[in-house]
Write an enzyme that holds these catalytic residues in place. Structure first.
Site, mmCIF file in Angstrom:
data_model
loop_
_atom_site.group_PDB
_atom_site.id
_atom_site.type_symbol
_atom_site.label_atom_id
_atom_site.label_comp_id
_atom_site.label_asym_id
_atom_site.label_seq_id
_atom_site.Cartn_x
_atom_site.Cartn_y
_atom_site.Cartn_z
ATOM 1 C CB VAL A 32 2.372 -3.366 8.688
ATOM 2 C CG1 VAL A 32 3.792 -2.780 8.088
ATOM 3 C CG2 VAL A 32 3.042 -4.753 9.010
ATOM 4 N N GLY A 65 0.858 -1.142 0.159
ATOM 5 C CA GLY A 65 -0.047 -0.080 0.116
ATOM 6 C C GLY A 65 1.220 1.439 0.257
ATOM 7 C CB CYS A 85 -6.494 4.792 5.450
ATOM 8 S SG CYS A 85 -5.632 3.895 3.620
#
Length: 301
Positions: free
Chosen positions: A72, A47, A130
């Site tokens: 992550v 990403g 997000c």
């Protein structure tokens, strides 16, 4: 390899429907040292965000029964770093190049899309899981109105095939998928990871510094399969299905549920070349059952 596994996904031809999932394969270089990744249908990049990100501190991966949790934090070189260092290499391979893009504001997304507009790639996969920093951290992909807004704005400028990656943590995943289609998405991919919690009982604290983290792997497969089935029935654009696929049988289930292509993520951590077994198994199944094209069984559930 026969042509049985060939699929058309939103006008992009894949030699087979198997794609390495975003965030699990980097940009493909490391996997290519272990096996020939050109045998895959495609890869979805780590990403990307507009600017480089170092990712999260502390523990990032935690094993759970039949799955893993990850926090992550989208560690990546940024869009420009990817364009400079990795894009040409990925484009040199005989596979479909899916570039995954995230952002914390609509402006971030738009700037990232504009940088990628001038570049050669096959599909732009938009990660709307997000957190929207201007709306108190609620993820774009959990709220239909927010998802609609981000897709509408990006569709205005995006020159590439646009696939929207949906979060299973959405208030109503079918409504969000329909909104994405209405705003001009070429396809949908789902599901992203499930919001989950692990606790260290000795420290009496969450395992992850951020508290919650994303759960993936075989544990989520039945729920992901149900969501792929619901979404593929509700939209007329193609669906890229993922969530705990580890065997060719799983892959066939996702096709029968309505997916046109599939992504393999956590399974690659179990065995890096597991995707090749999935491709071979699907091919054998089709031969044994006299299936000439996956169109014959797609969406039959």
């Amino acid at each position: 390899m026969s042509n049985r596994l060939k699929v058309d996904f939103a006008g992009v031809e894949f030699k087979n429907p198997v794609i390495l999932a975003s965030g699990t394969c980097g940009f493909g270089r490391e996997y290519n040292e272990i096996f020939d990744i050109e045998k895959l249908g495609g890869i979805s990049s780590k990403g990307l965000t507009l600017n480089p990100k170092p990712g999260n501190d502390g523990i990032r991966i935690w094993e759970t029964p039949s799955g893993i949790m990850n926090s992550v934090g989208l560690e990546n070189p940024g869009v420009k770093g990817f364009i400079e260092k990795d894009l040409d290499w990925v484009n040199s391979l005989d596979l479909v190049n899916v570039v995954n893009l995230g952002g914390n504001t609509i402006e971030d997304y738009l700037k990232g899309v504009e940088l990628l507009n001038d570049q050669k790639l096959d599909i732009l996969e938009l990660n709307i899981s997000c957190p929207n920093v201007k709306h108190g951290g609620m993820a774009f992909g959990t709220n239909t109105a927010l998802a609609r807004e981000v897709v509408r704005e990006i569709r205005k400028v995006c020159k590439h095939k646009l696939v929207i990656k949906l979060s299973p943590n959405a208030e109503n995943i079918v409504d969000i998928a329909k909104a994405c289609e209405e705003e001009g998405a070429d396809a949908i991919s789902l599901v992203n990871t499930f919001l989950a919690l692990a606790i260290d009982i000795n420290k009496r604290k969450p395992v992850f510094n951020n508290g919650y983290a994303g759960l993936s792997g075989p544990a989520i497969k039945p729920i992901a399969l149900r969501m792929v089935n619901q979404v593929s029935k509700a939209v007329s654009i193609p669906v890229m299905g993922m969530g705990g696929i580890t065997t060719w049988q799983d892959a066939i289930e996702f096709i029968m549920a309505g997916a046109t292509t599939i992504q393999i993520g956590t399974a690659s951590f179990m065995r890096p070349n597991i995707s090749l077994d999935i491709i071979d198994g699907m091919e054998k199944y089709m031969e044994e059952n006299n299936i000439e094209s996956l169109d014959e069984i797609r969406g039959i559930i």
